[in-house]
Design a protein around this motif. Structure first.
Motif, PDB file in Angstrom:
ATOM      1  N   GLY A 157     -26.503 -51.268 -23.649  1.00 52.67           N
ATOM      2  CA  GLY A 157     -25.693 -50.302 -24.404  1.00 52.67           C
ATOM      3  C   GLY A 157     -24.770 -51.029 -25.415  1.00 52.67           C
ATOM      4  O   GLY A 157     -23.914 -50.372 -26.285  1.00 52.67           O
TER       5      GLY A 157
ATOM      6  N   PRO B 147     -31.309 -50.084 -31.220  1.00 56.27           N
ATOM      7  CA  PRO B 147     -31.085 -48.723 -31.842  1.00 56.27           C
ATOM      8  C   PRO B 147     -29.624 -47.997 -31.837  1.00 56.27           C
ATOM      9  O   PRO B 147     -29.127 -47.908 -30.779  1.00 56.27           O
ATOM     10  CB  PRO B 147     -32.229 -47.718 -31.343  1.00 56.27           C
ATOM     11  N   LYS B 148     -29.282 -47.146 -32.614  1.00 57.37           N
ATOM     12  CA  LYS B 148     -28.090 -46.613 -32.566  1.00 57.37           C
ATOM     13  C   LYS B 148     -27.908 -45.532 -31.230  1.00 57.37           C
ATOM     14  O   LYS B 148     -26.966 -45.476 -30.658  1.00 57.37           O
ATOM     15  CB  LYS B 148     -27.590 -45.801 -33.733  1.00 57.37           C
ATOM     16  N   ARG B 149     -28.971 -44.894 -31.275  1.00 56.57           N
ATOM     17  CA  ARG B 149     -29.025 -43.844 -30.020  1.00 56.57           C
ATOM     18  C   ARG B 149     -28.969 -44.632 -28.655  1.00 56.57           C
ATOM     19  O   ARG B 149     -28.517 -44.059 -27.709  1.00 56.57           O
ATOM     20  CB  ARG B 149     -30.449 -43.303 -30.201  1.00 56.57           C
ATOM     21  N   ASP B 150     -29.142 -45.832 -28.561  1.00 55.33           N
ATOM     22  CA  ASP B 150     -28.981 -46.804 -27.364  1.00 55.33           C
ATOM     23  C   ASP B 150     -27.587 -47.255 -27.026  1.00 55.33           C
ATOM     24  O   ASP B 150     -27.335 -48.005 -26.166  1.00 55.33           O
ATOM     25  CB  ASP B 150     -29.982 -47.576 -27.075  1.00 55.33           C
TER      26      ASP B 150
ATOM     27  N   ASN C 241     -23.675 -47.852 -26.420  1.00 57.01           N
ATOM     28  CA  ASN C 241     -22.433 -47.000 -25.581  1.00 57.01           C
ATOM     29  C   ASN C 241     -21.367 -47.413 -26.440  1.00 57.01           C
ATOM     30  O   ASN C 241     -20.723 -48.428 -26.187  1.00 57.01           O
ATOM     31  CB  ASN C 241     -22.795 -47.813 -24.311  1.00 57.01           C
TER      32      ASN C 241
END
Length: 205
Positions: free
Chosen positions: A185, A193-196, A198
């Protein structure tokens, strides 16, 4: 400190280095960051290693030196840095792939002409951010000259992910082995990737 890099398995050290700080003192000032991504290279048996099959040249000689020796090398027109691991004569290395900046960020942004996570989220990126433009310090020891590594972790990863290394093509079974370690994260990890990401704790406890 040299003992730290000689007293454990290379793969274990690649995981343990996450959360330690890495510092460079230069004529531009002091640059420092937390290690958030590493890759292990297992010397003569590892087809992706610069010392595969016992290859030993003037350039890769730092890998053959005592644990904690800096090894700077070119990949295309970029510079990367490994730390030699194990006692002299056993040419294992750990690539520092990404850092989370903690000191010198303003100058890093100027050196990279970038801001945000892009400044240090890759092995050649953080080297450029730190203003390292040649191999003159290859062969120097950690904690003796310009580079230092913290005795203890500055931050503890919440979770560590192991993945295949990046850019190791057509070298099976070594291509698929999980020898890259990341702070899960952390937004400064390369190619994350941005979705991963934190963005609350950056993956630290």
């Amino acid at each position: 400190m040299q003992n730290y890099f000689e007293n454990a398995e290379t793969m274990d050290l690649a995981k343990d280095m996450l959360g330690h700080s890495f510092t460079y003192k230069s004529n531009q000032g002091t640059f420092s960051g937390l290690i958030v991504e590493t890759e292990a290279y297992l010397g003569p048996i590892d087809m992706a290693s610069h010392s595969y099959n016992g290859r030993h040249t003037k350039a890769n000689d730092p890998l053959y030196q005592a644990g904690g020796t800096i090894y700077i090398y070119s990949i295309h027109s970029w510079l990367d840095m490994d730390i030699s691991i194990q006692k002299a004569g056993t040419p294992n290395g750990i690539l520092i792939r990404a850092l989370q900046p903690t000191a010198g960020l303003e100058q890093m942004e100027l050196n990279r002409n970038r801001t945000g996570f892009e400044v240090t989220n890759g092995p050649a990126k953080w080297m450029s951010a730190f203003g390292i433009t040649d191999k003159s310090l290859s062969g120097t020891m950690l904690n003796e000259q310009n580079f230092s590594f913290s005795d203890k972790k500055v931050q503890t990863p919440q979770s560590i992910l192991a993945t295949p290394r990046i850019g190791v093509k057509n070298k099976e079974p070594w291509t698929s082995k999980n020898m890259r370690f990341i702070v899960k994260g952390n937004p400064f990890v390369s190619k994350l990737p941005k979705r991963d990401m934190n963005l609350e704790t950056y993956g630290w406890l």
